[in-house]
Motif scaffolding. Structure first.
Motif, mmCIF file in Angstrom:
data_model
loop_
_atom_site.group_PDB
_atom_site.id
_atom_site.type_symbol
_atom_site.label_atom_id
_atom_site.label_comp_id
_atom_site.label_asym_id
_atom_site.label_seq_id
_atom_site.Cartn_x
_atom_site.Cartn_y
_atom_site.Cartn_z
ATOM 1 N N UNK A 9 46.209 41.414 37.663
ATOM 2 C CA UNK A 9 45.268 41.892 36.667
ATOM 3 C C UNK A 9 45.802 41.631 35.272
ATOM 4 N N UNK A 10 44.971 41.855 34.305
ATOM 5 C CA UNK A 10 45.357 41.582 32.918
ATOM 6 C C UNK A 10 45.593 42.854 32.105
ATOM 7 N N UNK A 11 44.901 43.938 32.434
ATOM 8 C CA UNK A 11 44.954 45.128 31.594
ATOM 9 C C UNK A 11 45.874 46.223 32.111
ATOM 10 N N UNK A 12 46.315 46.126 33.348
ATOM 11 C CA UNK A 12 47.186 47.145 33.925
ATOM 12 C C UNK A 12 46.464 48.153 34.800
ATOM 13 N N UNK A 13 45.151 48.141 34.796
ATOM 14 C CA UNK A 13 44.401 49.094 35.618
ATOM 15 C C UNK A 13 44.577 48.829 37.108
ATOM 16 N N UNK A 14 44.593 47.581 37.503
ATOM 17 C CA UNK A 14 44.772 47.244 38.922
ATOM 18 C C UNK A 14 46.181 47.617 39.375
ATOM 19 N N UNK A 15 47.172 47.386 38.536
ATOM 20 C CA UNK A 15 48.549 47.759 38.864
ATOM 21 C C UNK A 15 48.663 49.269 39.037
ATOM 22 N N UNK A 16 48.013 50.018 38.183
ATOM 23 C CA UNK A 16 48.034 51.478 38.275
ATOM 24 C C UNK A 16 47.428 51.943 39.600
ATOM 25 N N UNK A 17 46.307 51.363 39.979
ATOM 26 C CA UNK A 17 45.669 51.717 41.259
ATOM 27 C C UNK A 17 46.557 51.335 42.441
ATOM 28 N N UNK A 18 47.177 50.169 42.377
ATOM 29 C CA UNK A 18 48.056 49.720 43.463
ATOM 30 C C UNK A 18 49.253 50.646 43.612
ATOM 31 N N UNK A 57 37.569 36.603 41.553
ATOM 32 C CA UNK A 57 38.824 37.338 41.504
ATOM 33 C C UNK A 57 39.725 36.760 40.429
ATOM 34 N N UNK A 58 40.750 37.522 40.081
ATOM 35 C CA UNK A 58 41.802 37.044 39.182
ATOM 36 C C UNK A 58 42.360 35.742 39.747
ATOM 37 N N UNK A 59 42.630 34.787 38.918
ATOM 38 C CA UNK A 59 43.061 33.446 39.342
ATOM 39 C C UNK A 59 44.294 33.472 40.243
#
Length: 61
Positions: A9-18, A57-59
């Motif tokens: 991800x680019x903004x950090x939201x996906x990392x936070x969820x993961x 999806x993200x590249x």
């Protein structure tokens, strides 16, 4: 069970969820696909997390 959570991800939201999901599971490997690659064949279960931009999806995913 050995589980892989691969995310990008680019903004950090996906990392936070993961990371929040990884706390709930046992024997988890957390990988940022923007930083490194991993082979899913070494795991019993694989979870892929990615934002969606214009129906894609993200590249790196």
């Amino acid at each position: 069970m050995n589980t892989l959570i691969a995310y990008a991800g680019k903004t950090g939201n996906t990392a936070k969820c993961a990371r929040r999901l990884a706390i709930r599971l046992k024997n988890v490997t957390l990988i940022d696909l923007n930083v490194e690659e991993v082979s899913p064949k070494d795991f019993d279960a694989v979870i892929v997390a990615s934002p969606v931009y214009s129906h894609k999806f993200e590249r790196s995913v």
